[in-house]
Design a protein around this motif. Sequence first.
Motif, PDB file in Angstrom:
ATOM      1  N   PRO A   1       0.278  63.364  70.452  1.00 36.19           N
ATOM      2  CA  PRO A   1       0.996  62.173  70.924  1.00 36.19           C
ATOM      3  C   PRO A   1       2.301  61.943  70.172  1.00 36.19           C
ATOM      4  O   PRO A   1       3.306  61.532  70.762  1.00 36.19           O
ATOM      5  N   GLU A   2       2.288  62.217  68.854  1.00 37.11           N
ATOM      6  CA  GLU A   2       3.516  62.043  68.080  1.00 37.11           C
ATOM      7  C   GLU A   2       4.612  62.993  68.554  1.00 37.11           C
ATOM      8  O   GLU A   2       5.776  62.611  68.682  1.00 37.11           O
ATOM      9  N   LEU A   3       4.218  64.244  68.827  1.00 34.27           N
ATOM     10  CA  LEU A   3       5.200  65.234  69.252  1.00 34.27           C
ATOM     11  C   LEU A   3       5.737  64.912  70.639  1.00 34.27           C
ATOM     12  O   LEU A   3       6.933  65.080  70.896  1.00 34.27           O
ATOM     13  N   ALA A   4       4.884  64.443  71.527  1.00 39.06           N
ATOM     14  CA  ALA A   4       5.343  64.068  72.870  1.00 39.06           C
ATOM     15  C   ALA A   4       6.386  62.964  72.787  1.00 39.06           C
ATOM     16  O   ALA A   4       7.420  63.009  73.470  1.00 39.06           O
ATOM     17  N   GLN A   5       6.143  61.970  71.953  1.00 38.38           N
ATOM     18  CA  GLN A   5       7.087  60.873  71.769  1.00 38.38           C
ATOM     19  C   GLN A   5       8.406  61.371  71.181  1.00 38.38           C
ATOM     20  O   GLN A   5       9.490  61.007  71.647  1.00 38.38           O
ATOM     21  N   GLU A   6       8.312  62.219  70.170  1.00 37.69           N
ATOM     22  CA  GLU A   6       9.515  62.708  69.497  1.00 37.69           C
ATOM     23  C   GLU A   6      10.365  63.580  70.423  1.00 37.69           C
ATOM     24  O   GLU A   6      11.595  63.473  70.447  1.00 37.69           O
ATOM     25  N   ILE A   7       9.706  64.440  71.208  1.00 45.89           N
ATOM     26  CA  ILE A   7      10.450  65.313  72.126  1.00 45.89           C
ATOM     27  C   ILE A   7      11.201  64.480  73.169  1.00 45.89           C
ATOM     28  O   ILE A   7      12.369  64.734  73.467  1.00 45.89           O
ATOM     29  N   ALA A   8      10.525  63.478  73.731  1.00 46.56           N
ATOM     30  CA  ALA A   8      11.142  62.648  74.771  1.00 46.56           C
ATOM     31  C   ALA A   8      12.381  61.938  74.243  1.00 46.56           C
ATOM     32  O   ALA A   8      13.443  61.941  74.887  1.00 46.56           O
ATOM     33  N   ASN A   9      12.269  61.335  73.075  1.00 45.05           N
ATOM     34  CA  ASN A   9      13.420  60.611  72.507  1.00 45.05           C
ATOM     35  C   ASN A   9      14.539  61.568  72.105  1.00 45.05           C
ATOM     36  O   ASN A   9      15.724  61.273  72.300  1.00 45.05           O
ATOM     37  N   GLN A  10      14.184  62.712  71.535  1.00 43.75           N
ATOM     38  CA  GLN A  10      15.193  63.688  71.125  1.00 43.75           C
ATOM     39  C   GLN A  10      15.899  64.281  72.341  1.00 43.75           C
ATOM     40  O   GLN A  10      17.104  64.550  72.306  1.00 43.75           O
TER      41      GLN A  10
END
Length: 249
Positions: free
Chosen positions: A140-149
Amino acid sequence: MNEELDRINTEQEEGISLKELFKIVWNNIALIIIVGFWVVVLGIVYTFVIATPKYTANASLQMQVKVEENVGSEQSALYIANTIRGTYNDFAISNTVLASVIEDVPELENTSISNLKSQISISSPQDALIIYIQVESTSPELAQEIANQLIENSIEIANGTREDRENIYLKDRLSLLDEATYPSGPSSPNKVLNIAISVILGGIIALGVVFIKEAFNNKFKSPEELEKHLKIKVLATVPGTIKERKVVE
């Protein structure tokens, strides 16, 4: 007259066939329950134990189109909005943008561009100046980070502030609307749907096993079946199964 008799005989045969169908199911009800039960168990094990949960992070962009910049025509503004929408859908998953995301997110160090692209979904309704981005990942953390980046880098690259070149269709046309938030729970697998599919599949497989078993069983199971296939009249029958008669003897 002959045609009428043939019709009656056909209807009788169809009625007997339907009756036999239910009889086959009833006689093998235990096998159906056992096979169906184990298929459902396997479906539950796969859903709750084997399948890896995936999380989806959602973010959105807003397209900025000013009517006064387009000769005061709303039609021109809508045309530009559609151009921005179509351009961004391909631009956001271009090699240039995805390579920059991989570079900025340490967890993606060993991830290929094609693999990252498969985790991203972009959509936008025709009647709104909004672009929605979904990123799916096992973290979940990586999904959030990828979307924002992805949003941050795509805007910078479009405006020319990150790369030497800019995109004339997207420059100063995109702005962040909603940042991706931490996914509250897994988006897949769909546990209820998987269990429902397992129940239906279990029933189908169980019935398939029963009918295959019956298809390879060439024994006559009743006097009526013997008369039907051999066209003879059964005068008498010996009660009991073969095992029961051997016990009596």
